[in-house]
Design a protein around this motif. Structure first.
Motif, PDB file in Angstrom:
ATOM      1  N   TYR A 160       0.927  -1.048  -0.022  1.00 37.00           N
ATOM      2  CA  TYR A 160       0.087   0.050   0.091  1.00 37.00           C
ATOM      3  C   TYR A 160       0.718   1.352  -0.095  1.00 37.00           C
ATOM      4  O   TYR A 160       1.989   1.124   0.512  1.00 37.00           O
ATOM      5  CB  TYR A 160      -0.813   0.135   1.242  1.00 37.00           C
ATOM      6  CG  TYR A 160      -1.927  -1.092   1.336  1.00 37.00           C
ATOM      7  CD1 TYR A 160      -3.096  -1.368   0.657  1.00 37.00           C
ATOM      8  CD2 TYR A 160      -1.469  -2.232   2.150  1.00 37.00           C
ATOM      9  CE1 TYR A 160      -4.000  -2.157   0.767  1.00 37.00           C
ATOM     10  CE2 TYR A 160      -2.301  -3.460   2.221  1.00 37.00           C
ATOM     11  CZ  TYR A 160      -3.631  -3.256   1.220  1.00 37.00           C
ATOM     12  OH  TYR A 160      -4.317  -4.227   1.535  1.00 37.00           O
ATOM     13  N   THR A 161       0.342   2.260  -0.581  1.00 41.24           N
ATOM     14  CA  THR A 161       0.847   3.514  -0.559  1.00 41.24           C
ATOM     15  C   THR A 161       0.021   4.434  -0.399  1.00 41.24           C
ATOM     16  O   THR A 161      -1.166   4.511  -0.946  1.00 41.24           O
ATOM     17  CB  THR A 161       1.669   3.770  -2.102  1.00 41.24           C
ATOM     18  OG1 THR A 161       2.466   2.832  -2.361  1.00 41.24           O
ATOM     19  CG2 THR A 161       2.437   5.116  -2.268  1.00 41.24           C
ATOM     20  N   LEU A 162       0.455   5.522   0.500  1.00 41.75           N
ATOM     21  CA  LEU A 162      -0.473   6.679   1.084  1.00 41.75           C
ATOM     22  C   LEU A 162       0.072   7.865   0.453  1.00 41.75           C
ATOM     23  O   LEU A 162       1.282   8.307   0.807  1.00 41.75           O
ATOM     24  CB  LEU A 162      -0.889   6.482   2.523  1.00 41.75           C
ATOM     25  CG  LEU A 162      -1.764   7.736   2.999  1.00 41.75           C
ATOM     26  CD1 LEU A 162      -3.181   7.463   2.659  1.00 41.75           C
ATOM     27  CD2 LEU A 162      -1.738   7.765   4.456  1.00 41.75           C
ATOM     28  N   VAL A 163      -0.646   8.525  -0.439  1.00 46.35           N
ATOM     29  CA  VAL A 163      -0.414  10.018  -0.755  1.00 46.35           C
ATOM     30  C   VAL A 163      -1.331  11.047  -0.128  1.00 46.35           C
ATOM     31  O   VAL A 163      -2.498  10.833  -0.228  1.00 46.35           O
ATOM     32  CB  VAL A 163      -0.245   9.885  -2.340  1.00 46.35           C
ATOM     33  CG1 VAL A 163      -0.048  11.220  -2.900  1.00 46.35           C
ATOM     34  CG2 VAL A 163       0.410   8.747  -2.907  1.00 46.35           C
ATOM     35  N   THR A 178      -8.764  21.859   0.668  1.00 43.32           N
ATOM     36  CA  THR A 178      -9.081  20.511   0.463  1.00 43.32           C
ATOM     37  C   THR A 178      -7.664  19.731   0.852  1.00 43.32           C
ATOM     38  O   THR A 178      -6.562  19.699   0.329  1.00 43.32           O
ATOM     39  CB  THR A 178      -9.398  20.090  -0.795  1.00 43.32           C
ATOM     40  OG1 THR A 178     -10.685  21.118  -1.155  1.00 43.32           O
ATOM     41  CG2 THR A 178      -9.893  18.774  -0.984  1.00 43.32           C
ATOM     42  N   TYR A 179      -7.805  18.606   1.735  1.00 48.76           N
ATOM     43  CA  TYR A 179      -6.647  17.836   2.077  1.00 48.76           C
ATOM     44  C   TYR A 179      -6.897  16.581   1.449  1.00 48.76           C
ATOM     45  O   TYR A 179      -8.013  15.985   1.744  1.00 48.76           O
ATOM     46  CB  TYR A 179      -6.443  17.785   3.448  1.00 48.76           C
ATOM     47  CG  TYR A 179      -5.799  16.985   4.236  1.00 48.76           C
ATOM     48  CD1 TYR A 179      -4.077  17.335   3.901  1.00 48.76           C
ATOM     49  CD2 TYR A 179      -5.926  15.597   4.485  1.00 48.76           C
ATOM     50  CE1 TYR A 179      -3.249  16.434   4.086  1.00 48.76           C
ATOM     51  CE2 TYR A 179      -4.895  14.708   4.865  1.00 48.76           C
ATOM     52  CZ  TYR A 179      -3.503  15.277   4.956  1.00 48.76           C
ATOM     53  OH  TYR A 179      -2.435  14.403   5.402  1.00 48.76           O
TER      54      TYR A 179
END
Length: 179
Positions: A160-163, A178-179
């Motif tokens: 998994y990759t979180l951006v 906006t985040y």
């Protein structure tokens, strides 16, 4: 008696050969928590006037996520076992098995109103209601392998990759972003 099927092909007189629901699954063997897509498709050779679900199947041993439920009658044409049918996707669900072993994907049951053959000149637009259901499908759910499992394992499998991004780097007091 139902009106004759609307195709010009030899056909069985049995209702269940001309009007049925099929549960199509994309996998019959999966690991625990691995999703299975189930498409419930209606096959008909009759003129259908109305459809309704009789209730919600009990998806025991699964966590269920609804993908699609038909809200209007829209048929396509499809050949199945050499016979042409009107077909319609009536429901799609994603099932996530929460236990291992042999599990049953339950039958979906519907009430179907079809046009019946008139018995006299004054008897027109008559309908008959039938209850039809798909067959129960079985799947085999395997346990996740124990070898190589880290101590912190909680059930998620994969990389998994979180951006994250912010819509604006500079803001005035009271502005939103906006985040």
């Amino acid at each position: 008696q139902p009106a004759q099927p609307d195709e010009e092909q030899p056909v069985s007189a049995r209702l269940e050969d001309n009007l049925f629901i099929m549960a199509e699954i994309n996998k019959s063997t999966v690991y625990e928590n691995e999703p299975i897509k189930v498409d419930y498709k209606l096959f008909s050779r009759y003129d259908i006037l109305n459809l309704s679900f009789t209730g919600e199947p009990a998806f025991n041993g699964f966590w269920k996520e609804d993908i699609f439920t038909a809200n209007a009658i829209r048929f396509n044409r499809e050949i199945y076992q050499g016979v042409q049918y009107k077909t319609m996707l009536i429901r799609s669900v994603a099932l996530f098995p929460t236990t291992t072993g042999k599990l049953e994907i339950p039958a979906l049951e519907m009430l179907v109103d079809i046009r019946v053959q008139p018995t006299s000149f004054f008897d027109f637009n008559s309908t008959r209601r039938y209850t039809i259901s798909s067959k129960v499908r079985n799947i085999n759910v395997r346990e996740l392998p124990l070898n190589g499992r880290p101590e912190s394992f909680t059930g998620a499998v994969g990389s998994y990759t979180l951006v994250s991004n912010v819509s604006a780097a500079n803001l005035k007091v009271g502005d939103s972003f906006t985040y």
